[in-house]
Design an enzyme around this catalytic site. Structure first.
Site, PDB file in Angstrom:
ATOM      1  N   SER A 170      14.032  -7.586  -6.624  1.00  0.00           N
ATOM      2  CA  SER A 170      14.265  -8.789  -5.840  1.00  0.00           C
ATOM      3  C   SER A 170      14.915  -9.843  -6.717  1.00  0.00           C
ATOM      4  O   SER A 170      14.550 -10.001  -7.885  1.00  0.00           O
ATOM      5  CB  SER A 170      12.946  -9.324  -5.269  1.00  0.00           C
ATOM      6  OG  SER A 170      13.106 -10.639  -4.745  1.00  0.00           O
ATOM      7  N   HIS A 178      -2.257   8.110  14.108  1.00  0.00           N
ATOM      8  CA  HIS A 178      -2.103   6.780  14.717  1.00  0.00           C
ATOM      9  C   HIS A 178      -1.995   5.693  13.641  1.00  0.00           C
ATOM     10  O   HIS A 178      -2.267   4.522  13.895  1.00  0.00           O
ATOM     11  CB  HIS A 178      -3.268   6.458  15.664  1.00  0.00           C
ATOM     12  CG  HIS A 178      -3.596   7.566  16.605  1.00  0.00           C
ATOM     13  ND1 HIS A 178      -2.914   7.774  17.782  1.00  0.00           N
ATOM     14  CD2 HIS A 178      -4.523   8.562  16.519  1.00  0.00           C
ATOM     15  CE1 HIS A 178      -3.409   8.837  18.394  1.00  0.00           C
ATOM     16  NE2 HIS A 178      -4.377   9.341  17.644  1.00  0.00           N
TER      17      HIS A 178
END
Length: 476
Positions: A283, A153
């Site tokens: 970036s 989960h």
């Protein structure tokens, strides 16, 4: 117009390999058409039709020598691609012009060429899958016993090992490879089924001789490299086959997407990263960034391939009666682009799998932060063995766990559950140091890695030892 003024498919210009792009190129397609016309003429001659050796030699000599400009001119005039190439081939082979395409319908060349290209493309995909499986298996073996926090989960769960987690990614691909091999094994030729699948034209050519019609179909299939042809067809081979192939490719894409999504999460946790080159820029604005661009690209391309699977089912569902032509334009897009997309995904995936970087100290730190909660059941059992009351001990552990959790979540502090248990007389008989050893909490994970490598990976490595796909350099 100049090339830079028109759209170009990035699957060709940026992502897919040259071998896969060539399989779906015009030269391969139309040379295969010509080979099919040669095989048809050869088989017809063998069964007694008046086709000469000189005509066959003329056809063979021009199989790869295609005048694409002339073919384009014919197609503009005739609005029919097959007949355009019949005429172009006939111009190159004037003595054999009259026997080209004898008894055949357009889908004799279109569909038979497609199954040949699909088979060769699946074989390339299989080799690429085997290469990625090999890379992931080597990674799993190297880190077979490195404990790491498990997740269910997407929440912390019982520890596993880095190697065991890699086997999950690897096994998905092994299952995909089995499906690819099944698709290759079950592909058949369309061969000489005729205009609506009844072989009426060939029955006419052979003056009602049904046995010769059957022999023709088998001989052409064998010349194509197939043991058999599809039992019955309409004008096309069953479009169910395309749906099955696209589903198979979609499955590979889903496996790659799942694994590289895991890797992106692990990179966020600074535990494992994809390769990052010396001069690579993460970036344009943030110089420190090490973005997982390869894994992200795999995800992007995989989603595209998965979206193409619906085309196969929808096209199959709308092939009314013996066929409709609305399959043609769709298949020109969905089939080659699915293969090109999967090829690109696997090229990048192999690059990632062979260069993954592991940070054991960060993995250990992250595991330590959650480990006290992971061992509470073991602590409870050991305390009960030492004479404690199970229910009382459970309540004490619950209270200590809640308090430790509050420190972590509300104060941003370290998990001090073990210290709390050590200071509680109820747990003095428990060797918390031994229980908290991560290597004792991973079950059979290392042994499972060993067994997986022996039972699943070794046979794959053996099957593909002589024909593994060559590693492709990433272009962007």
């Amino acid at each position: 117009m100049p090339d830079h003024e028109v759209y170009e498919n990035p699957l060709i210009s940026r992502y897919a390999s040259r071998p896969m792009a060539s399989l779906w190129g015009a030269q391969k397609k139309f040379s295969t058409w010509r080979r099919l016309w040669v095989w048809l003429a050869e088989a017809e001659a063998e069964l007694g039709l008046p086709i000469t050796a000189a005509q066959l030699d003329e056809l063979r000599a021009k199989v790869d020598d295609i005048d694409f400009t002339a073919a384009a001119g014919y197609e503009k005039k005739l609005r029919h691609d097959v007949m355009a190439h019949v005429h172009t081939y006939g111009d190159a082979c004037p003595n054999a012009k009259g026997i080209i395409h004898l008894g055949a319908t357009s889908n004799f060349v279109v569909d038979n060429a497609d199954v040949i290209v699909i088979r060769e493309s699946l074989e390339l995909v299989a080799s690429r899958l085997a290469a990625v499986i090999d890379a992931l298996a080597a990674f799993a073996e190297k880190h077979r016993d490195l404990p790491t926090l498990g997740f269910t989960h997407l929440q912390p769960a019982q520890p596993t090992t880095v190697g065991k987690r890699a086997t999950l990614w690897c096994y998905d691909l092994a299952l995909d490879l089995a499906e690819v091999e099944h698709r290759i094994a079950t592909l058949k030729a369309r061969s000489t089924k005729g205009t609506t699948g009844t072989q009426a034209s060939f029955l006419e050519l052979f003056e009602g001789d049904h046995d010769k019609c059957r022999q023709l179909e088998q001989r052409v299939a064998e010349k194509m490299g197939f043991d058999a042809s599809y039992a019955v067809t309409g004008q096309t081979y069953p479009r169910k086959v395309d749906a099955q192939v696209l589903d198979c490719l979609s499955g590979i894409a889903a496996s790659a997407h799942k694994a590289t999504t895991d890797l992106r999460i692990l990179a966020m946790r600074k535990e494992i990263e994809e390769p990052f080159e010396e001069h690579q820029i993460g970036s344009s604005a943030m110089p420190y960034k090490r973005n997982p661009m390869r894994s992200e690209r795999i995800g992007a391309l995989s989603r595209f391939v998965m979206s193409l699977a619906q085309n196969g089912a929808a096209t199959h569902a709308t092939q009314w009666m013996e066929r409709t032509l609305d399959d043609s334009a769709n298949r020109r897009l969905s089939l080659p682009q699915a293969f090109l997309g999967v090829d690109a995904v696997l090229v990048i995936y192999e690059n990632v799998a062979r260069g993954m970087v592991v940070y054991p100290e960060v993995i250990a730190k992250n595991l330590r932060e959650e480990l006290p909660f992971m061992i509470t059941e073991n602590v409870l059992m050991e305390a009960v063995k030492a004479g404690g009351d199970r229910q009382d001990l459970h309540e004490k552990i619950r209270q200590h766990s809640q308090a430790a959790g509050a420190v972590v979540k509300q104060q941003g502090g370290a998990n001090d559950l073990l210290d709390r248990l050590r200071s509680d007389d109820a747990f003095k008989a428990v060797d918390l140091g031994s229980i908290a050893d991560p290597s004792q909490l991973v079950g059979r994970a290392p042994q499972q890695v060993d067994e997986f490598l022996t039972e699943v990976v070794a046979p794959i490595r053996e099957r593909y030892a002589d024909r593994a796909a060559e590693g492709e350099e990433l272009r962007v």
